[in-house]
Design an enzyme around this catalytic site. Structure first.
Site: not given
Length: 440
Positions: A332-333
């Site tokens: 996601e990050h």
């Protein structure tokens, strides 16, 4: 506090075999789906009465109506801490700059003389946005959902957030204040699958929507899956993730702090460090101890998250191998904390958002980078994007041909129609030319 996975020494496996070696939270949406199904159908049949009953059951509040009164929005903004207001206003300003640049314009292509195809972009008519309110309160998620919808030109925007017992059954006042700042006046005190069902089916108070977006827990994800097809969704958001690709040049203080920053979201949050430096791995492990001890949410979130099977330090032989690992993981990050970080970031294929170098931590993206923090989780970055203006737009092709342009291509259409044993398709063109194929 955090486990190690050592992938050094042997050639890395490919594809799914590599993904299977990497840490990941257990997030069984299918099992949750069976539990949310009766709730969703109850909302369908009983509307507002069901929402009021579930607010009592799940949130411990007694509601007389689900829609938040306009005065409550005004009061929340008036009572908002000036520093928080200034920070939200800056977050909104930066998000508008980025998302305004994502707007798409109509484009016409001349395929042949007299034959054009135009692609126009039309916003979704009505959307329901969800802002979580369980372990934490996320006015930033209000910003991240509302701004791209507004910049896309969505005309009707509704937002839901769970009712809070300590605030008289209203959503958290900071959520309400963020809505007021953004000009969103249709707000509902509803949480989880109940809120998604309200948006999908509509109730006496809330008209149904075309699309639901926003992060949430497993019950929100399950409800989104249940209604897929009836409404559009952004993604089935799972527990948050951070992966850091780092070499010996990375500062272990920064890396440890960034891993902890995501771990504080949820006991299922994933914190993953991928490095070719055993020395950095050891330094980060040592740095985690004092930083964790000095912060909040230690026992209920951070320690379980860091110790869980979804978090690990992954050792690799080289940054080339590290790049393969983070692409297989699809975080996601993803932070790149290496020498020449921009060059390594440019080679990443799979990530929700990429944060380059030591001065672009994930926390910046959560609030004030201008980027969107509603991002794909659970490896979905391998095929999906984060929330953006495009999420709220539909591309529609407009086909415009003259008689001569149609005549020029009719024999090809007839040939392909007959090859597919669909003669009526070809006949639809023949009928326009006296049942004779032009040029034959």
């Amino acid at each position: 506090m955090i486990s190690r996975i050592d992938l050094r020494g042997d050639a890395l496996p490919e594809g799914g075999a590599l993904r299977d070696l990497l840490p990941r939270a257990e997030f069984d949406v299918e099992a949750a789906l069976e539990k949310v199904r009766p709730i969703c159908e109850d909302v369908h049949h009983r509307g507002t009465a069901a929402l009021i009953e579930y607010a009592q059951k799940f949130d411990g509040v007694e509601l007389t109506q689900v829609r938040v009164p306009a005065q409550a929005l005004t009061d929340a903004l008036e009572q908002l801490d000036p520093a928080v207001r200034a920070a939200l206003e800056e977050s909104i300003r930066r998000a508008r700059i980025v998302h305004r640049g994502q707007r798409r314009s109509e484009h016409t292509t001349q395929v042949v003389p007299g034959g054009t195809v135009t692609e126009k972009w039309v916003p979704v008519e009505r959307v329901g946005l969800y802002a979580p309110g369980g372990r934490s309160v996320y006015p930033s998620s209000v910003v991240m959902n509302v701004v791209p919808a507004q910049e896309a030109g969505v005309e009707s925007i509704a937002l839901a957030s769970p009712p809070q017992k300590e605030f008289g059954g209203l959503p958290h006042p900071t959520i309400l204040a963020a809505c007021a700042l953004l000009g969103v006046d249709e707000v509902y005190a509803a949480g989880g699958a109940v809120a998604v069902a309200m948006f999908a089916y509509g109730t006496e108070e809330c008209l149904p929507v075309n699309m639901v977006t926003g992060p949430g827990n497993i019950w929100v994800a399950a409800a989104k899956r249940y209604f897929t097809g009836r409404i559009g969704i952004d993604t089935e958001a799972g527990p948050t993730e951070i992966a850091v690709l780092a070499d010996a040049t990375a500062d272990p203080v920064h890396v440890a702090a960034d891993l902890i920053s995501q771990a504080e979201h949820d006991p299922l949050a994933a914190a993953v460090l991928v490095t070719d430096s055993a020395e950095l791995a050891e330094a980060v492990e040592k740095e985690l101890e004092p930083q964790v001890a000095a912060t909040k949410h230690v026992e209920d979130r951070i320690k379980p998250a860091l110790a869980g099977k979804q978090s690990a330090i992954v050792l690799v032989d080289s940054l080339e191998d590290g790049l393969k690992v983070v692409d297989a993981y699809g975080a996601e990050h993803l932070e790149i904390q290496t020498a020449d970080a921009a060059a390594w970031a440019a080679r990443v294929r799979n990530a929700g958002a990429i944060f380059v170098g030591p001065w672009a931590p994930v926390s910046l993206g959560d609030y004030c980078a201008g980027s969107n923090h509603v991002l794909p989780t659970g490896g979905c970055a391998c095929h999906s994007s984060g929330l953006s203006v495009q999420s709220f737009l539909r591309g529609i092709h407009i086909v415009d041909y003259t008689r001569d342009a149609l005549a020029e291509v009719t024999h090809h259409v007839v040939t392909l129609a007959e090859a597919e044993d669909l003669p009526a398709h070809g006949a639809a063109l023949k009928a326009r030319f006296g049942w004779k194929v032009p040029g034959q």
